[in-house]
Design an enzyme around this catalytic site. Structure first.
Site, PDB file in Angstrom:
ATOM      1  N   GLY A  84       0.680  -1.178   0.122  1.00  0.00           N
ATOM      2  CA  GLY A  84       0.037   0.142   0.095  1.00  0.00           C
ATOM      3  C   GLY A  84       0.783   1.200  -0.173  1.00  0.00           C
ATOM      4  O   GLY A  84       0.372   2.425   0.229  1.00  0.00           O
ATOM      5  N   SER A  85       2.090   1.347  -0.454  1.00  0.00           N
ATOM      6  CA  SER A  85       2.818   2.487  -0.537  1.00  0.00           C
ATOM      7  C   SER A  85       2.230   3.583  -1.623  1.00  0.00           C
ATOM      8  O   SER A  85       2.330   4.699  -1.250  1.00  0.00           O
ATOM      9  CB  SER A  85       4.228   2.315  -0.853  1.00  0.00           C
ATOM     10  OG  SER A  85       4.486   1.662  -1.920  1.00  0.00           O
ATOM     11  N   ASN A  86       1.633   2.921  -2.667  1.00  0.00           N
ATOM     12  CA  ASN A  86       1.123   3.830  -3.493  1.00  0.00           C
ATOM     13  C   ASN A  86      -0.259   4.664  -2.844  1.00  0.00           C
ATOM     14  O   ASN A  86      -0.463   5.605  -3.167  1.00  0.00           O
ATOM     15  CB  ASN A  86       0.772   3.307  -4.934  1.00  0.00           C
ATOM     16  CG  ASN A  86       1.983   3.252  -5.670  1.00  0.00           C
ATOM     17  OD1 ASN A  86       2.477   4.102  -6.491  1.00  0.00           O
ATOM     18  ND2 ASN A  86       2.725   1.975  -5.752  1.00  0.00           N
ATOM     19  N   MET A  96      -4.144  -7.262  -7.108  1.00  0.00           N
ATOM     20  CA  MET A  96      -3.253  -8.406  -7.956  1.00  0.00           C
ATOM     21  C   MET A  96      -4.596  -9.163  -8.593  1.00  0.00           C
ATOM     22  O   MET A  96      -4.363 -10.470  -8.358  1.00  0.00           O
ATOM     23  CB  MET A  96      -2.451  -9.137  -7.046  1.00  0.00           C
ATOM     24  CG  MET A  96      -1.336  -8.535  -6.298  1.00  0.00           C
ATOM     25  SD  MET A  96      -0.421  -7.451  -7.564  1.00  0.00           S
ATOM     26  CE  MET A  96       0.766  -8.978  -8.115  1.00  0.00           C
ATOM     27  N   ARG A  97      -5.638  -8.713  -9.133  1.00  0.00           N
ATOM     28  CA  ARG A  97      -6.665  -9.303  -9.818  1.00  0.00           C
ATOM     29  C   ARG A  97      -6.955  -8.663 -11.225  1.00  0.00           C
ATOM     30  O   ARG A  97      -6.987  -7.513 -11.281  1.00  0.00           O
ATOM     31  CB  ARG A  97      -7.798  -9.476  -9.026  1.00  0.00           C
ATOM     32  CG  ARG A  97      -7.665 -10.243  -7.718  1.00  0.00           C
ATOM     33  CD  ARG A  97      -8.882 -10.319  -6.777  1.00  0.00           C
ATOM     34  NE  ARG A  97      -8.388 -10.995  -5.520  1.00  0.00           N
ATOM     35  CZ  ARG A  97      -8.351 -12.515  -5.471  1.00  0.00           C
ATOM     36  NH1 ARG A  97      -9.032 -12.984  -6.663  1.00  0.00           N
ATOM     37  NH2 ARG A  97      -8.035 -13.011  -4.325  1.00  0.00           N
ATOM     38  N   ASN A 104      -4.504   1.827 -13.604  1.00  0.00           N
ATOM     39  CA  ASN A 104      -4.099   1.248 -12.821  1.00  0.00           C
ATOM     40  C   ASN A 104      -2.326   1.803 -12.921  1.00  0.00           C
ATOM     41  O   ASN A 104      -1.878   2.312 -14.002  1.00  0.00           O
ATOM     42  CB  ASN A 104      -3.679  -0.459 -13.316  1.00  0.00           C
ATOM     43  CG  ASN A 104      -2.968  -1.297 -12.603  1.00  0.00           C
ATOM     44  OD1 ASN A 104      -2.793  -1.297 -11.294  1.00  0.00           O
ATOM     45  ND2 ASN A 104      -2.088  -1.887 -13.350  1.00  0.00           N
ATOM     46  N   HIS A 136       1.675   0.541 -13.164  1.00  0.00           N
ATOM     47  CA  HIS A 136       2.368  -0.686 -13.352  1.00  0.00           C
ATOM     48  C   HIS A 136       3.775  -0.413 -13.463  1.00  0.00           C
ATOM     49  O   HIS A 136       4.270   0.727 -14.115  1.00  0.00           O
ATOM     50  CB  HIS A 136       1.908  -1.447 -14.688  1.00  0.00           C
ATOM     51  CG  HIS A 136       2.614  -2.876 -15.084  1.00  0.00           C
ATOM     52  ND1 HIS A 136       2.426  -3.862 -14.222  1.00  0.00           N
ATOM     53  CD2 HIS A 136       3.622  -3.101 -15.784  1.00  0.00           C
ATOM     54  CE1 HIS A 136       3.280  -4.788 -14.555  1.00  0.00           C
ATOM     55  NE2 HIS A 136       3.901  -4.366 -15.527  1.00  0.00           N
TER      56      HIS A 136
HETATM   57  C1  GRF Z   1       3.685  -1.268  -7.229  1.00  0.00           C
HETATM   58  O1  GRF Z   1       4.829  -1.438  -7.854  1.00  0.00           O
HETATM   59  C2  GRF Z   1       2.678  -1.217  -8.481  1.00  0.00           C
HETATM   60  O2  GRF Z   1       3.316  -0.561  -9.611  1.00  0.00           O
HETATM   61  C3  GRF Z   1       2.307  -2.386  -8.959  1.00  0.00           C
HETATM   62  O3  GRF Z   1       2.184  -3.160  -7.517  1.00  0.00           O
HETATM   63  C4  GRF Z   1       3.246  -2.329  -6.619  1.00  0.00           C
HETATM   64  C5  GRF Z   1       2.246  -1.886  -5.387  1.00  0.00           C
HETATM   65  O4  GRF Z   1       3.104  -1.430  -4.277  1.00  0.00           O
HETATM   66  N1  GRF Z   1       1.075  -2.384  -9.397  1.00  0.00           N
HETATM   67  P1  GRF Z   1       2.615  -0.985  -3.119  1.00  0.00           P
HETATM   68  O5  GRF Z   1       1.421  -1.782  -2.564  1.00  0.00           O
HETATM   69  O6  GRF Z   1       1.669   0.326  -3.518  1.00  0.00           O
HETATM   70  O7  GRF Z   1       3.458  -0.553  -2.186  1.00  0.00           O
END
Ligand code: GRF
Length: 199
Positions: free
Chosen positions: A18-20, A96-97, A113, A115
């Site tokens: 969840g860092s994003n 992841m789905r 999304n 990526h």
């Molecule tokens: C990120 O690298 C994003 O690009 C990918 O999954 C990762 C998620 O990281 N889809 P976080 O859970 O946001 O730390």
């Protein structure tokens, strides 16, 4: 409320760290984004993103997919919750789905999304590792609209950087450092474009 001051209602979907999510929530809190995260959707109860959401006071819908008859069944519940909190833009961030037509139909054109590669290269769950093992020298991050294909959908934004080193941890940190501002800026541009408002 005047459109300029009204905050766009975001939902963030995540399965793990969840860092994003945190980068987006922090940007909302700082006023860098004229938005608020109204719901975190997580398919792994107990994932660290749930703790991060609590820190920001963001409600979480955490569910166990196996407790539903089908993907469509749990997505119907997700859609009801998104509708219930008036979500306008769905940001997948490590969810992841692949989405089914239930989600895609309900939020068509309003699901994006992030990526960690320059799509269409290196789709899938191990993009950074796969690119590194391939010997890539220019890495990057992509933000794209979501369709029913793995890491498919029209590209909205990309940012590239050079890395010629040999330390996968350093590389991963560099990818994440590119992700956070790119996701926040792209969400900001979509909001400014005004195309997310429900009629
Ligand atoms: C990120 O690298 C994003 O690009 C990918 O999954 C990762 C998620 O990281 N889809 P976080 O859970 O946001 O730390």
């Amino acid at each position: 409320m005047a459109e300029a001051t009204r905050k766009t209602r975001l939902a963030v979907f995540a399965s793990g760290n969840g860092s994003n999510f945190e980068a987006i929530a922090q940007a909302c809190a700082d006023g860098r984004l004229n938005a608020e995260v109204v719901l975190v959707v997580c398919d792994r109860p107990g994932a660290y993103v749930c703790e991060r959401a609590a820190k920001f006071g963001v409600p979480v819908f955490a569910f166990r997919p196996k407790e539903y008859a089908s993907k469509e069944a749990f997505e119907r519940e997700i859609v009801a919750r998104l509708d219930g909190c008036g979500a306008e833009l769905v940001c997948l961030a490590g969810y992841m789905r692949i989405l089914s037509d239930v989600m895609l139909g309900a939020y068509d054109g309003r699901i994006i999304n992030i990526h960690p590669s320059l799509l269409p290269a290196f789709k899938g769950a191990h993009a950074i590792r796969d690119a590194f093992e391939y010997g890539v020298k220019v890495y990057g991050v992509t933000i794209h609209y979501v369709n029913n294909e793995l890491d498919g959908g029209r590209i909205i934004a990309q940012r590239a950087f050079d890395y010629k080193g040999s330390d996968p941890d350093e590389l991963e940190a560099m990818v994440h450092a590119v992700e956070y501002p790119l996701y926040v800026e792209t969400i900001g541009e979509l909001i400014a474009g005004g195309r997310l408002l429900k009629q």
